[in-house]
Design a protein around this motif. Sequence first.
Motif, PDB file in Angstrom:
ATOM      1  N   ASP A 175     -10.146  -5.774   6.180  1.00  0.00           N
ATOM      2  CA  ASP A 175      -9.172  -6.681   6.769  1.00  0.00           C
ATOM      3  C   ASP A 175      -9.393  -8.084   6.223  1.00  0.00           C
ATOM      4  O   ASP A 175     -10.361  -8.759   6.566  1.00  0.00           O
ATOM      5  N   GLY A 176      -8.464  -8.529   5.325  1.00  0.00           N
ATOM      6  CA  GLY A 176      -8.546  -9.872   4.792  1.00  0.00           C
ATOM      7  C   GLY A 176      -7.418 -10.777   5.256  1.00  0.00           C
ATOM      8  O   GLY A 176      -7.392 -11.948   4.921  1.00  0.00           O
ATOM      9  N   GLY A 177      -6.485 -10.212   6.017  1.00  0.00           N
ATOM     10  CA  GLY A 177      -5.392 -10.994   6.571  1.00  0.00           C
ATOM     11  C   GLY A 177      -4.725 -10.227   7.705  1.00  0.00           C
ATOM     12  O   GLY A 177      -3.648 -10.584   8.158  1.00  0.00           O
ATOM     13  N   GLY A 178      -5.402  -9.152   8.113  1.00  0.00           N
ATOM     14  CA  GLY A 178      -4.882  -8.286   9.164  1.00  0.00           C
ATOM     15  C   GLY A 178      -4.882  -6.819   8.793  1.00  0.00           C
ATOM     16  O   GLY A 178      -4.297  -5.987   9.496  1.00  0.00           O
ATOM     17  N   LEU A 192     -10.283  -2.636  14.981  1.00  0.00           N
ATOM     18  CA  LEU A 192     -11.094  -3.818  15.256  1.00  0.00           C
ATOM     19  C   LEU A 192     -11.589  -4.438  13.963  1.00  0.00           C
ATOM     20  O   LEU A 192     -12.259  -3.764  13.163  1.00  0.00           O
ATOM     21  N   LYS A 193     -11.244  -5.705  13.750  1.00  0.00           N
ATOM     22  CA  LYS A 193     -11.831  -6.491  12.660  1.00  0.00           C
ATOM     23  C   LYS A 193     -13.100  -7.141  13.197  1.00  0.00           C
ATOM     24  O   LYS A 193     -13.046  -7.979  14.090  1.00  0.00           O
ATOM     25  N   PRO A 194     -14.271  -6.789  12.647  1.00  0.00           N
ATOM     26  CA  PRO A 194     -15.506  -7.375  13.167  1.00  0.00           C
ATOM     27  C   PRO A 194     -15.676  -8.843  12.777  1.00  0.00           C
ATOM     28  O   PRO A 194     -14.950  -9.386  11.936  1.00  0.00           O
ATOM     29  N   VAL A 406       3.795 -11.172   9.601  1.00  0.00           N
ATOM     30  CA  VAL A 406       2.340 -11.319   9.768  1.00  0.00           C
ATOM     31  C   VAL A 406       2.049 -12.764  10.180  1.00  0.00           C
ATOM     32  O   VAL A 406       1.584 -13.579   9.389  1.00  0.00           O
ATOM     33  N   ALA A 407       2.352 -13.075  11.429  1.00  0.00           N
ATOM     34  CA  ALA A 407       2.243 -14.451  11.911  1.00  0.00           C
ATOM     35  C   ALA A 407       1.025 -14.687  12.794  1.00  0.00           C
ATOM     36  O   ALA A 407       0.788 -15.826  13.201  1.00  0.00           O
TER      37      ALA A 407
END
Length: 465
Positions: A175-178, A192-194, A406-407
């Motif tokens: 995940d680098g932007g979602g 889940l992005k840690p 992607v806001a």
Amino acid sequence: MTRVHAFSDDALGDLDAVGLVGAIQDGQVSIPEVVEAAIARAERLQPDLNAVSYVAYDRARAEARDPRGGFFAGVPTFVKDNVEVAGMPTQQGCDAYRARPVPRDGDFARMFLATGLVPLGKSQLSEFGFSPSAEHPRLGPVRSPWDAARTAGASSAGAGALVAAGAVPLAHGNDGGGSIRIPASVNGLVGLKPTRDRLPQDRMSRQMPLRIVADGVITRSVRDTAAFLREAEHVYRALRLPPIGDVTRPGHKRLRVAVHTAGIGRAASPEVAELTLKTARQLEELGHHVEQVDHPAPPTIPEDFLLYWSMLAMLVVRTGRQLGPGWDTARLDNLTLGLERHCRRRMHRLPGAIARLRRTARVSAQFHQTYDVALSPTLAHETPLVGHLDPTLDFDTVMERILAWVAFTPWQNATGDPAISLPLATTAAGLPQGMMFSAGAGREALLLELAHELEEASPWASLSG
């Protein structure tokens, strides 16, 4: 609406990963049976979803006969095709070069596979992970199993589609932007992005000026995500962060929750905003203190994050020949090339953008002194049809559409904070709509406790029925 899944009464059934571990340990199913069932499901789904980029089925069968140890011993999975796994190529969702099999596992795969997971191959992503929809002009789009006419999100599109459709119970994403949370939202999953540096990363991600990428998993249940992080922590301990531990139930503390229906520069659609407020009302009913507030992101963040993202595309374009033979810049999609141009024309602004992005960690830390958790929609509007974010479109057109969708998710990539998307809402069209919860750095355990509570209060729908 065409729904696609492979759930059946085979060895996998509709079990999540923790349930599958129990079935294997109790002798109800064998590891070879489980792996063979996963291979059959993946092969059945591939013509409809296009989620697999590389198959390693014979390797998986061999590992099933002689499984490595670990809590997840024998549980089949896929690894996103932008991390290094020994013996597999790393194609990055791109056909501008020919990737060769790598000789050894990267740092993330070494940890990931040490938990016992059996990789069936690699999952598809958007080209170098730049787009939130995997719609490569030659490799084809990855489609949502909830509606095959729509995107499966990205960049971890293949992972989301394969888990939601039942091929495997969990899959790797980053995940680098979602890119964990977006496919989780689209496909009705937990993502889940840690916290930054919670898990080990491959060298390319570690060397970024600002480490916006975090690796993790996409699952169908909160307990699978919690169990993965627990087992990962047994293999790799991030000493500067508080431990997550074994989170198996809701927490007792009632939380101070901030609610956002507008993100970084854009607002949610009326339908998604109302779904978010409905989730907020549910939190109030559970006893949490909820307050609707403005997003803490400074107004410079949308352009700063886009410029940094564009810098990564510029690095790819300029150094691509190192990735493998046959490099041909002309075969890159229009989004990658447009991002490269965007950065090249604004290079003088890059140092200031990076400095401001680094300062967001302090902004967020101050915000979370007042609020334990922030709630927002994961994405600003309903899942688009395949073609809406086609990377062959004019760059300005597709970028405007990306920013409008992607806001919310890039904020935690800038700050480094953890965030989780939960499939708590459904649109009028019957599509999953993720709700995102974020917390201060190192507070994954808090998010998992809240996720357990919400899953118990409102169990979510699955394609398994």
